[in-house]
Design an enzyme around this catalytic site. Structure first.
Site, PDB file in Angstrom:
ATOM      1  N   SER A  14      -6.327 -30.590 -12.424  1.00  0.00           N
ATOM      2  CA  SER A  14      -5.363 -31.114 -11.374  1.00  0.00           C
ATOM      3  C   SER A  14      -4.346 -31.887 -12.270  1.00  0.00           C
ATOM      4  CB  SER A  14      -5.853 -31.774 -10.335  1.00  0.00           C
ATOM      5  OG  SER A  14      -4.712 -32.392  -9.583  1.00  0.00           O
ATOM      6  N   ARG A  49      -3.118 -34.157 -11.065  1.00  0.00           N
ATOM      7  CA  ARG A  49      -3.176 -35.678 -10.761  1.00  0.00           C
ATOM      8  C   ARG A  49      -4.444 -36.403 -11.486  1.00  0.00           C
ATOM      9  NH1 ARG A  49      -2.181 -34.261  -5.240  1.00  0.00           N
ATOM     10  NH2 ARG A  49       0.020 -34.642  -4.798  1.00  0.00           N
ATOM     11  N   LEU A  57       2.317 -28.466 -16.341  1.00  0.00           N
ATOM     12  CA  LEU A  57       1.387 -27.515 -16.212  1.00  0.00           C
ATOM     13  C   LEU A  57      -0.044 -27.780 -17.040  1.00  0.00           C
ATOM     14  CD1 LEU A  57       3.859 -24.647 -17.034  1.00  0.00           C
ATOM     15  CD2 LEU A  57       2.945 -25.536 -14.793  1.00  0.00           C
ATOM     16  N   HIS A  86      -3.031 -23.687 -14.422  1.00  0.00           N
ATOM     17  CA  HIS A  86      -1.883 -22.947 -14.205  1.00  0.00           C
ATOM     18  C   HIS A  86      -1.862 -21.738 -15.054  1.00  0.00           C
ATOM     19  CE1 HIS A  86      -0.351 -26.870 -12.843  1.00  0.00           C
ATOM     20  NE2 HIS A  86       0.164 -26.240 -11.866  1.00  0.00           N
TER      21      HIS A  86
END
Ligand code: PAF
Length: 280
Positions: free
Chosen positions: A185, A187, A33, A37
């Site tokens: 993100s 990522r 998270l 989020h």
């Protein structure tokens, strides 16, 4: 915050909350998270009495070539972040709990699932739609929050709940960004220091396309070519870059006023996606 791993246990608690007249806001996640989020959690808190999050790395939405095993598992840190935001319940089941007989029934949303990210990630959105249906049936939320960064996912979920009469309100939450514009993100953590410096070019391309459209440009193909070339120069391998009708995710007609530019590009080990909505 109470954490549950078993379906029957969380169901029991949430049924009792509902019986007492409390509404449920739900934030489904894959874990790992970040601030994006947390914005979803805060939005759920603003719209419902009880906030439920789920952390489940859904194997069904990862293709064989996508490294499911390498996906960061950070449950302890995730729990701390959720507690700080005042989350009431966390559902963190095992794969066996969610798929006791493996993958059986599947929710397939045709067309929308096969374009954009779906074209390079076959089966991904069937995995997302199936797990979201399961989670909605378990949690039975009044409202569920999804980030607008995954705009195709949000569109698919909206179509799904509409088609299947699932009684949940789907709310899209604006993409959180770093100061330089990069969309938040999980990522981003895979980016090297140099890649991180180049990463905001994706958002800059979206802003340039938006500006061109607002100034009257309508040759979408030309705008897309230009962005792809800028991305390549910055070290990205573009997957897609498209101007679309925001509601249908089809190529816009000249009469369409609600547009979106959607982009996905590989930068080093990270596949970054982003989008920008445009009202003409
Ligand atoms: O966007 C995500 O994190 C996932 O696709 C979701 C919605 C939690 C389903 O696994």
């Amino acid at each position: 915050m109470q954490t549950f791993t078993r379906i029957n246990e969380i169901r029991e608690v949430l049924t009792s909350e509902k019986r007492q007249g409390r509404t449920i806001g739900f934030v489904p996640t894959l874990g790992n998270l970040h601030e994006g989020h947390m914005a979803l959690i805060r939005a759920a808190r603003a719209q419902a009495d009880i906030v439920v999050a789920s952390v489940f790395i859904n194997p069904m939405q990862f293709a064989a070539n996508e490294d499911l095993d390498a996906y960061p598992r950070t449950l302890g840190a995730d729990q701390e972040k959720l507690i700080k935001e005042g989350t009431d319940f966390l559902f963190a089941p095992t794969a066996r709990e969610m798929y006791p007989e493996g993958v059986n029934t599947q929710i397939i949303i045709p067309v929308l699932s096969n374009i954009l990210c779906g074209a390079s990630r076959p089966g991904h959105f069937t995995g997302v739609a199936t797990i979201c249906t399961k989670l909605f049936n378990i949690v039975q939320p009044d409202v569920a929050m999804f980030g607008e960064k995954d705009f195709q996912q949000l569109t698919i979920i909206r179509h799904m709940v509409n088609d299947l009469y699932i009684p949940v309100k789907i709310v899209g939450i604006q993409t959180g960004r770093a100061k330089d514009g990069l969309a938040l993100s999980s990522r981003n953590t895979y980016l090297s220091a140099n890649e991180r410096k180049s990463a905001p070019v994706l958002y800059q391309c979206l802003l340039e396309t938006k500006q061109a459209l607002e100034q009257g440009a309508r040759d979408y193909y030309q705008l897309e070519l230009q962005a792809n070339s800028t991305l390549k120069q910055a070290g990205f391998k573009p997957d897609y870059y498209h101007v679309m009708n925001r509601n249908t995710l089809e190529t816009p007609t000249s009469a369409d006023k609600q547009l979106i530019v959607l982009a996905a590009a590989q930068l080093g080990k990270s596949r970054l996606i982003d989008n920008l909505q445009i009202d003409l």
